[in-house]
Design a protein around this motif. Structure first.
Motif, short mmCIF file in Angstrom:
data_model
loop_
_atom_site.label_atom_id
_atom_site.label_comp_id
_atom_site.label_asym_id
_atom_site.label_seq_id
_atom_site.Cartn_x
_atom_site.Cartn_y
_atom_site.Cartn_z
N PHE A 14 -9.39 6.11 -0.48
CA PHE A 14 -8.77 5.02 0.26
C PHE A 14 -8.88 5.23 1.76
O PHE A 14 -9.25 4.31 2.51
CB PHE A 14 -7.31 4.88 -0.16
N GLU B 68 -3.38 -3.12 4.30
CA GLU B 68 -2.87 -3.89 3.17
C GLU B 68 -4.01 -4.64 2.47
O GLU B 68 -4.06 -4.70 1.23
CB GLU B 68 -1.79 -4.87 3.64
N LEU C 12 -3.62 4.30 -5.65
CA LEU C 12 -4.58 4.60 -4.58
C LEU C 12 -4.95 6.07 -4.59
O LEU C 12 -4.08 6.95 -4.58
CB LEU C 12 -4.00 4.22 -3.22
N PHE D 197 0.82 -1.22 0.00
CA PHE D 197 0.00 0.00 0.00
C PHE D 197 0.85 1.27 0.00
O PHE D 197 0.35 2.36 -0.26
CB PHE D 197 -0.98 0.01 1.18
N CYS E 99 -5.88 -2.26 0.36
CA CYS E 99 -5.09 -1.93 -0.83
C CYS E 99 -5.24 -3.02 -1.90
O CYS E 99 -5.44 -2.73 -3.08
CB CYS E 99 -3.62 -1.75 -0.46
N LEU F 115 1.69 6.70 -0.38
CA LEU F 115 0.77 5.66 -0.82
C LEU F 115 1.09 5.22 -2.24
O LEU F 115 1.61 6.00 -3.05
CB LEU F 115 -0.67 6.16 -0.75
N SER G 53 -8.59 -2.86 -3.48
CA SER G 53 -8.63 -1.75 -4.42
C SER G 53 -7.94 -2.11 -5.73
O SER G 53 -8.42 -1.77 -6.81
CB SER G 53 -7.97 -0.52 -3.79
N ARG G 54 -6.82 -2.84 -5.62
CA ARG G 54 -6.09 -3.23 -6.82
C ARG G 54 -6.91 -4.23 -7.66
O ARG G 54 -6.97 -4.12 -8.88
CB ARG G 54 -4.74 -3.84 -6.45
#
Length: 410
Positions: free
Chosen positions: A322, A368, A317, A295, A371, A313, A374-375
């Motif tokens: 986030f 994490e 992100l 992240f 993150c 970050l 989000s990915r």
């Protein structure tokens, strides 16, 4: 509503209680597990030479005389150069009252301590934040700002374990900054609340000399923040000027006597040594956790002191989305980097001082996981976009083929 009230509405009120309900990496609070290590002292003790009548009375605007003497001895100055305050925050507020009028310019780094930015902004100042490198503020930007704003009223900095990055100014840069500011007649205000907590043995952080700076110190990081005892070291004329701006009956003589007793008991220096080792372990644990995280970018500075990491970050992100996603429903609170400076929007401050190790590990794991989610969402949206683009291209191809066939038939 006053203009100051309107400005203060941009900031959140300090909410210590919220740290008990959430995983809060935003507040650099001392670890409460360290408090019992420093033996309690009797608030009514007469051993330091303060009479009971004086302990239970108002005291001077400059502070309890006996405490000023002990702090002067500790800081290598005279009692006339010391003023007791209700923590470092009141010290900064008094300095702002003494030096700033609405519209005046304050120079500092980007990023800078959020509490100081708040105090100077509420005072009506225009805060100009300058870039930094590993040695400190960028001289070229400082020189340019001093030329552009010839009426700048002060330069605020944390030379020893910069807040929030934990880095130290180099000796060469400190000399250059001091000389440059002296030529322009701009006073230095140095925040030294972390200066006694280096994490590496033998590290002596560079400070601006007492005759060249107004220094702010506090018991909050080296003893108990609940004391609310800080102090200012400055030239006697400045101390006298600040005392006239103090509108209370002096910092509580009771808590001042506790601070005095801590100094006279002889255990404070040993406690500071304990704190250095304690926080170094917590710093190292967070560093180990961050090494396995995606992240944030891997190129961050390991803090030499202070209570936090300053990390950037990952590029994919969006900081606002986030951080809001972490707050709800993850229950993890981070302060947006933009609050620390206009160039710091992609950064966050990760404080390791307050929470126990298990809580820190849980919080980093939640960050994490968010993150990675989000990915995955970003990749799914990217594939969907690619499929839509391919479908559109196929449709256009078929359409052109059909048009060509129609023309051929005709």
């Amino acid at each position: 509503m006053s203009l100051r009230s309107q400005i203060s509405a941009r900031y959140s009120a300090f909410d210590y209680s919220s740290t008990k309900q959430a995983i809060n990496f935003g507040y650099g609070l001392p670890d409460p597990d360290t408090f019992p290590h420093l033996p309690a002292v009797d608030a009514m003790s007469l051993r330091a030479g303060v009479s009971l009548a004086d302990i239970l009375q108002y005291t001077d605007s400059q502070g309890l005389p006996e405490l000023r003497q002990r702090l002067a001895d500790r800081s290598g100055v005279t009692p006339g150069q010391v003023m007791i305050t209700s923590g470092a925050s009141q010290a900064l507020q008094l300095i702002a009252d003494a030096l700033l009028d609405p519209g005046d310019v304050v120079l500092t780094e980007d990023p800078s301590y959020l509490g100081a930015l708040r105090i100077f902004t509420i005072a009506g100042a225009k805060v100009i934040q300058l870039g930094m490198d590993s040695e400190g503020v960028l001289l070229s930007e400082l020189a340019d700002a001093l030329t552009r704003y010839p009426s700048a009223k002060l330069y605020y900095t944390t030379p020893a374990f910069h807040n929030p990055s934990g880095q130290c100014i180099s000796k060469r840069r400190a000399v250059e900054v001091q000389n440059l500011l002296a030529r322009h007649g701009v006073p230095i205000v140095q925040d030294l609340v972390y200066s006694e907590l280096p994490y590496e043995d033998g590290l002596q952080p560079v400070l601006f000399p007492s005759d060249a700076a107004i220094s702010v110190r506090s018991f909050s990081k080296i003893a108990w923040p609940g004391l609310r005892v800080g102090w200012i070291c400055a030239e006697p004329a400045m101390i006298a000027r600040l005392a006239l701006l103090k509108c209370d009956g002096g910092v509580s003589a009771v808590v001042s006597n506790i601070a005095l007793a801590l100094l006279d008991a002889g255990g404070l220096d040993g406690h500071i040594q304990f704190l250095r080792g304690h926080y170094r372990q917590k710093r190292d644990r967070m560093h180990a956790l961050l090494q396995d995280c995606t992240f944030c970018e891997p190129a961050y500075a390991i803090p030499q002191g202070g209570f936090s990491f300053w990390v950037k970050l990952a590029a994919h992100l969006d900081p606002v989305e986030f951080l809001e996603g972490l707050r709800h429903p993850q229950g993890v609170q981070l302060a947006p980097g933009l609050l620390y400076g206009p160039r710091s929007s992609q950064f966050v401050r990760l404080c390791f001082s307050y929470m126990p190790a298990a809580r820190i590990e849980e919080g980093i794991a939640r960050i994490e996981a968010a993150c990675k989610a989000s990915r995955r969402l970003r990749q799914s949206l990217g594939r969907l976009h690619d499929e839509e683009r391919d479908s559109l291209a196929e449709y256009k191809t078929r359409r052109e083929t059909t048009r060509g066939a129609s023309r051929f038939i005709l």
